[in-house]
Design an enzyme around this catalytic site. Structure first.
Site, PDB file in Angstrom:
ATOM      1  CG  HIS A   4      -1.885  -1.188   1.434  1.00  0.00           C
ATOM      2  ND1 HIS A   4      -1.594  -2.363   2.288  1.00  0.00           N
ATOM      3  CD2 HIS A   4      -3.085  -1.411   0.686  1.00  0.00           C
ATOM      4  CE1 HIS A   4      -2.602  -3.091   2.284  1.00  0.00           C
ATOM      5  NE2 HIS A   4      -3.427  -2.764   1.298  1.00  0.00           N
TER       6      HIS A   4
ATOM      7  N   GLY B 113      -3.238  -2.166  -7.072  1.00  0.00           N
ATOM      8  CA  GLY B 113      -2.060  -3.086  -7.343  1.00  0.00           C
ATOM      9  C   GLY B 113      -2.455  -4.104  -8.452  1.00  0.00           C
TER      10      GLY B 113
HETATM   11  P1  AMP Z   1      -6.475  -3.927  -0.046  1.00  0.00           P
HETATM   12  O1  AMP Z   1      -6.416  -2.764   1.081  1.00  0.00           O
HETATM   13  O2  AMP Z   1      -6.127  -5.312   0.166  1.00  0.00           O
HETATM   14  O3  AMP Z   1      -7.851  -3.849  -0.504  1.00  0.00           O
HETATM   15  O4  AMP Z   1      -5.740  -3.455  -1.203  1.00  0.00           O
HETATM   16  C1  AMP Z   1      -5.637  -2.058  -1.590  1.00  0.00           C
HETATM   17  C2  AMP Z   1      -4.937  -1.909  -2.678  1.00  0.00           C
HETATM   18  O5  AMP Z   1      -3.523  -2.165  -2.405  1.00  0.00           O
HETATM   19  C3  AMP Z   1      -5.378  -2.654  -3.905  1.00  0.00           C
HETATM   20  O6  AMP Z   1      -5.474  -1.958  -5.096  1.00  0.00           O
HETATM   21  C4  AMP Z   1      -4.284  -3.824  -3.873  1.00  0.00           C
HETATM   22  O7  AMP Z   1      -4.063  -4.365  -5.103  1.00  0.00           O
HETATM   23  C5  AMP Z   1      -2.872  -3.241  -3.497  1.00  0.00           C
HETATM   24  N1  AMP Z   1      -2.003  -4.006  -2.984  1.00  0.00           N
HETATM   25  C6  AMP Z   1      -2.255  -5.050  -1.895  1.00  0.00           C
HETATM   26  N2  AMP Z   1      -1.215  -5.714  -1.785  1.00  0.00           N
HETATM   27  C7  AMP Z   1      -0.113  -5.300  -2.747  1.00  0.00           C
HETATM   28  C8  AMP Z   1       1.088  -5.636  -2.855  1.00  0.00           C
HETATM   29  N3  AMP Z   1       1.730  -6.712  -2.340  1.00  0.00           N
HETATM   30  N4  AMP Z   1       1.671  -4.954  -3.783  1.00  0.00           N
HETATM   31  C9  AMP Z   1       1.125  -4.113  -4.603  1.00  0.00           C
HETATM   32  N5  AMP Z   1      -0.209  -3.518  -4.206  1.00  0.00           N
HETATM   33  C10 AMP Z   1      -0.845  -4.020  -3.121  1.00  0.00           C
END
Ligand code: AMP
Length: 309
Positions: A41, A172
């Site tokens: 993030h 991501g």
């Molecule tokens: P989340 O909080 O899991 O819904 O993720 C929020 C954003 O962070 C989404 O766009 C995810 O794809 C991105 N994200 C989560 N994990 C990663 C990672 N390891 N690398 C890059 N982006 C990520």
């Protein structure tokens, strides 16, 4: 300027308008998250800060996209640490609304439907997940629209040729199906925003960072490394112009006793349709995406790697 935490759409509009005006900003970036933030993030946030004058990060655990109430309840919530991490990256505004703020009349009647692209892969084991995710992403993209609250006096001074500031939202590559669907939604429904994809951030041993990794025991975490090893193997085969031989990759993952493979395949990056024969026996050519999902102990893990040869 210190980061500001706001919890209502009205506060977000005012704060964003004030910041754009104060900075004479020409662009705003939105980073939607569910909190429990990690370096993945942080990378999204840093990319947004590099590319925009004003950056908003949202933190909202969206009940609509959880099929399982237990998963929703135990989803980690770490707001203070999240705000501190976002401040370190240079984010201006954190929007952390309550469920009532986002869904004041309870669950919305009218929703975004993801269609066939939302029913395969992750959608197959999580029915309704992408409808819920796209519905909240649509709402968040509206909340984060720059200039939505600009005073009629036009106190905001636009850069360039006038008009509203440009608007970008950051997602991501880690959640490849979500990214493909958000791109489709934005194209199909004419959302005035550029979607920026950020490559997956991994820990040193290869495991893709995820807020759910904290639920893995040491032994399960070690076993989970087979996912990124499998993807690396496919990547090497693609780089060497060899057949990708997905069956051998499935066998490799299945041989790890703590890992229950759900799917592994090589697909078209936009449609997520399997690239059937091209990658089995003949050398791989073109663009592809290797995707994998598995259950490890209490956690469902997903990962992917873009292929180009
Ligand atoms: P989340 O909080 O899991 O819904 O993720 C929020 C954003 O962070 C989404 O766009 C995810 O794809 C991105 N994200 C989560 N994990 C990663 C990672 N390891 N690398 C890059 N982006 C990520």
């Amino acid at each position: 300027m210190a980061i500001q935490l706001v919890t209502t759409a009205a506060e977000l509009r005012d704060a964003s308008a004030r910041l754009l005006s104060h900075k004479q900003g020409r662009s705003q970036g939105l980073v939607p998250t569910m909190g429990a933030l990690h370096e993945g993030h942080a990378t999204l946030a840093r990319t947004a800060v590099e590319q925009n004058d004003v950056v908003v990060a949202s933190i909202f655990v969206n009940p609509l996209q959880f099929g399982d109430a237990v998963d929703l309840d135990r989803y980690p919530r770490t707001l203070d640490a999240d705000v501190a991490l976002l401040e370190e990256q240079g984010v201006d505004l954190v929007f952390a609304p309550s469920v009532d703020e986002v869904y004041p009349g309870g669950e919305p009647q009218v929703r975004v439907t993801a269609g066939a692209l939302g029913e395969k892969w992750e959608g197959a084991s999580r029915p309704g997940h992408f409808d819920g995710a796209l519905t909240v992403v649509a709402k968040l993209l509206h909340y984060g629209t720059p200039g939505a609250g600009l005073p009629p006096s036009g106190a905001f001074v636009s850069g360039g040729g006038g008009g509203l500031p440009s608007y970008r939202a950051y997602f991501g590559q880690k959640d490849a199906q979500q990214l493909a669907l958000v791109r489709r939604m934005v194209a199909d429904l004419n959302f005035p925003v550029d979607i920026v994809a950020v490559p997956t951030v991994r820990s040193g041993d290869g495991l893709a960072l995820s807020s759910r990794n904290r639920f893995l025991s040491e032994e399960q975490r070690e076993a989970a490394l087979v996912l990124s090893r499998a993807l690396r193997l496919v990547e090497e085969r693609a780089e060497a112009h060899e057949p990708l031989d997905p069956d051998s990759v499935r066998a490799m993952v299945a041989s790890q006793p703590l890992v229950e493979l759900d799917y592994f395949d090589v697909v078209d990056p936009r449609t997520l349709e399997p690239l059937a024969e091209n990658c089995r026996k003949v050398p791989f050519r073109g663009e592809g995406l290797a995707i994998i999902a598995a259950r490890v102990g209490p956690v469902r893990l997903i990962d992917n790697v873009p292929l180009s040869s």
